[in-house]
Design a protein around this motif. Structure first.
Motif, PDB file in Angstrom:
ATOM      1  N   GLY A  84      -0.100  -3.360   3.612  1.00 14.64           N
ATOM      2  CA  GLY A  84      -0.586  -2.949   2.403  1.00 14.64           C
ATOM      3  C   GLY A  84      -1.505  -3.703   1.886  1.00 14.64           C
ATOM      4  N   TYR A 118      -4.313   0.943   5.771  1.00 14.59           N
ATOM      5  CA  TYR A 118      -2.858   0.430   4.837  1.00 14.59           C
ATOM      6  C   TYR A 118      -2.249   1.696   4.321  1.00 14.59           C
ATOM      7  CZ  TYR A 118      -5.320  -4.403   5.143  1.00 14.59           C
ATOM      8  OH  TYR A 118      -5.882  -5.272   5.617  1.00 14.59           O
ATOM      9  N   ARG A 120      -0.130   1.278   1.546  1.00 18.49           N
ATOM     10  CA  ARG A 120      -0.120   1.227  -0.060  1.00 18.49           C
ATOM     11  C   ARG A 120      -0.757   0.081  -0.596  1.00 18.49           C
ATOM     12  NH1 ARG A 120       6.122  -1.329   0.294  1.00 18.49           N
ATOM     13  NH2 ARG A 120       6.579   0.777   0.488  1.00 18.49           N
TER      14      ARG A 120
END
Length: 166
Positions: A84, A118, A120
């Motif tokens: 993330g 990613y 998040r």
């Protein structure tokens, strides 16, 4: 000051370290945490541009002046099984606010997260910072109710590390 079409975003380079340090000082003052700001130019140079960079910076320029920045790094979600993007700091100098610079920085980071695959894009916000909270809500962010940031630092970090033994 020119209008928003003159805003340019770009990755930071080593020559930008003094400007980044100045922006971090501005952020620390805004957040009422100037007493905690101890980073040096050498610290940032090593962390951002050393052999194993720990973070990245996107700078916003307006009319050739550094107007703001976003400093971020890679996090990881075990539940998603994917990295993330974690935004550590976002700051726009007061005299450049209201031009959409913060929004442009946030959308650039969201685009980087998507481009890199990613799962998040996350960050923390001080609970008293209503303008920032309202801004983040306008971007579609939601609070993570039930989660509280925990931190071990300074002497407590050294004491905990000392328990590691062999």
């Amino acid at each position: 000051m020119p209008d928003s079409h003159a805003i340019r975003l770009r990755p930071a380079v080593p020559a930008d370290v003094p400007a980044i340090l100045e922006l971090i000082r501005g952020l620390a003052e805004y957040e009422r945490l100037a007493h905690e700001m101890v980073a040096t130019a050498a610290d940032l140079e090593a962390a951002l541009f050393g052999p194993r960079p720990a973070a990245e910076v996107v700078l916003a320029e307006c009319d050739g002046h550094v107007a703001g920045f976003a400093l971020f790094f890679v996090s990881f979600s075990t539940f998603l099984g994917r990295p993330g993007l974690y935004l550590e700091d976002l700051f726009v100098r007061p005299d450049f606010r209201g031009r959409g610079i913060g929004r442009r920085l946030m959308t650039r980071l969201a685009a980087l997260a998507v481009e890199r695959g990613y799962g998040r894009f996350e960050w923390s916000v001080l609970d008293w910072n209503r303008p920032a909270i309202d801004f983040y809500r306008s971007l579609g962010a939601r609070p993570m109710d039930g989660w509280t940031v925990q931190r071990v630092d300074g002497e407590a970090l050294r004491a905990l590390a000392a328990r590691a033994g062999g």
